[in-house]
Design a protein around this motif. Structure first.
Motif, mmCIF file in Angstrom:
data_model
loop_
_atom_site.group_PDB
_atom_site.id
_atom_site.type_symbol
_atom_site.label_atom_id
_atom_site.label_comp_id
_atom_site.label_asym_id
_atom_site.label_seq_id
_atom_site.Cartn_x
_atom_site.Cartn_y
_atom_site.Cartn_z
ATOM 1 N N THR A 31 0.984 -1.104 0.139
ATOM 2 C CA THR A 31 0.057 -0.012 -0.044
ATOM 3 C C THR A 31 0.835 1.202 -0.190
ATOM 4 O OG1 THR A 31 -1.794 -1.206 1.351
ATOM 5 C CG2 THR A 31 -1.702 1.077 1.232
ATOM 6 N N ILE A 32 0.425 2.268 -0.861
ATOM 7 C CA ILE A 32 1.286 3.421 -0.584
ATOM 8 C C ILE A 32 0.005 4.739 -0.539
ATOM 9 C CG2 ILE A 32 3.209 2.737 -1.931
ATOM 10 C CD1 ILE A 32 2.127 4.366 -4.423
ATOM 11 N N ARG A 33 0.336 5.677 0.062
ATOM 12 C CA ARG A 33 -0.560 6.672 0.442
ATOM 13 C C ARG A 33 0.107 8.008 0.180
ATOM 14 N NH1 ARG A 33 -4.327 7.879 5.678
ATOM 15 N NH2 ARG A 33 -5.579 9.432 4.825
ATOM 16 N N PHE A 34 -0.357 8.883 -0.360
ATOM 17 C CA PHE A 34 0.284 10.124 -0.781
ATOM 18 C C PHE A 34 -0.491 11.224 -1.204
ATOM 19 C CE2 PHE A 34 0.386 7.689 -4.656
ATOM 20 C CZ PHE A 34 0.231 8.659 -5.722
ATOM 21 N N THR A 35 0.309 12.496 -1.128
ATOM 22 C CA THR A 35 -0.563 13.801 -1.363
ATOM 23 C C THR A 35 -0.381 13.967 -2.941
ATOM 24 O OG1 THR A 35 1.503 14.898 -1.028
ATOM 25 C CG2 THR A 35 -0.237 14.736 0.970
ATOM 26 N N PRO A 36 -1.174 15.240 -3.585
ATOM 27 C CA PRO A 36 -1.115 15.089 -5.035
ATOM 28 C C PRO A 36 0.198 15.510 -5.666
ATOM 29 C CG PRO A 36 -2.415 16.790 -3.847
ATOM 30 C CD PRO A 36 -2.153 15.916 -2.754
ATOM 31 N N THR A 37 0.415 15.201 -6.763
ATOM 32 C CA THR A 37 1.462 15.795 -7.609
ATOM 33 C C THR A 37 1.358 16.701 -8.156
ATOM 34 O OG1 THR A 37 0.858 14.427 -9.355
ATOM 35 C CG2 THR A 37 2.670 13.256 -8.130
ATOM 36 N N PHE A 38 0.028 17.243 -8.416
ATOM 37 C CA PHE A 38 -0.542 18.795 -8.924
ATOM 38 C C PHE A 38 -1.532 18.957 -8.055
ATOM 39 C CE2 PHE A 38 -3.416 21.073 -11.519
ATOM 40 C CZ PHE A 38 -2.778 22.157 -11.998
ATOM 41 N N TYR A 39 -1.774 20.416 -7.583
ATOM 42 C CA TYR A 39 -3.094 20.450 -7.366
ATOM 43 C C TYR A 39 -3.287 21.923 -6.936
ATOM 44 C CZ TYR A 39 -6.784 19.592 -3.612
ATOM 45 O OH TYR A 39 -8.048 19.301 -3.035
#
Length: 154
Positions: free
Chosen positions: A34-42
């Protein structure tokens, strides 16, 4: 005494982070990882117009050939509109653009999506979750508010 309570209340907000909104995180799961991350673009606003930009590099995830990738979005995205796009390499080693989620997801109904490939030898190479902004571009396409991009390796 009133001043002391005000100072303590403000300090509590700063320490807990309640005063600043956080970028939403999207979760990807495959083959026991599992990976969980914030946006690359936002963009900070729902219209996709304010403080837009690159926030991070794409994440990387190891996924064996033929394996699906499950995606889970938080309530903030599920309440809006979002789509999934992906690419994969087929058995003839041709790069293929996978079919985008058939419908725009979300509207409070969709919190998950599973990316699958047609054959067990096919290798997913990249997945993108895009949050749709509340505007339509001049060409009729939907403007993205954010994107979570995963580069997939075997």
């Amino acid at each position: 005494m009133r001043r002391v309570l005000t100072v303590l209340a403000c300090a509590a907000l700063v320490l807990t982070g309640c005063g600043t909104p956080r970028d939403p995180e999207v979760t990807f799961y495959s083959a026991g990882k599992t990976i969980r991350f914030t946006p690359t673009f936002y963009c900070d606003d729902a219209r996709g117009e304010q403080n837009c930009g690159q926030r991070a590099e794409p994440a990387t995830m190891k996924v064996p050939p033929g394996q699906p990738v499950q995606i889970s979005v938080p309530g903030q995205l599920a309440a809006g509109r979002w789509v999934v796009t992906f690419t994969y390499v087929d058995a003839s080693e041709s790069q293929v653009v996978g079919e985008q989620s058939k419908d725009i997801l979300g509207r409070g109904e969709d919190y998950t999506y599973t990316v699958t490939v047609p054959d067990k030898a096919d290798q997913i190479t990249q997945i993108a979750v895009q949050e749709i902004a509340a505007v339509v571009l001049d060409d009729g396409s939907l403007a993205p508010r954010g994107a979570w991009v995963v580069d997939v390796v075997a």
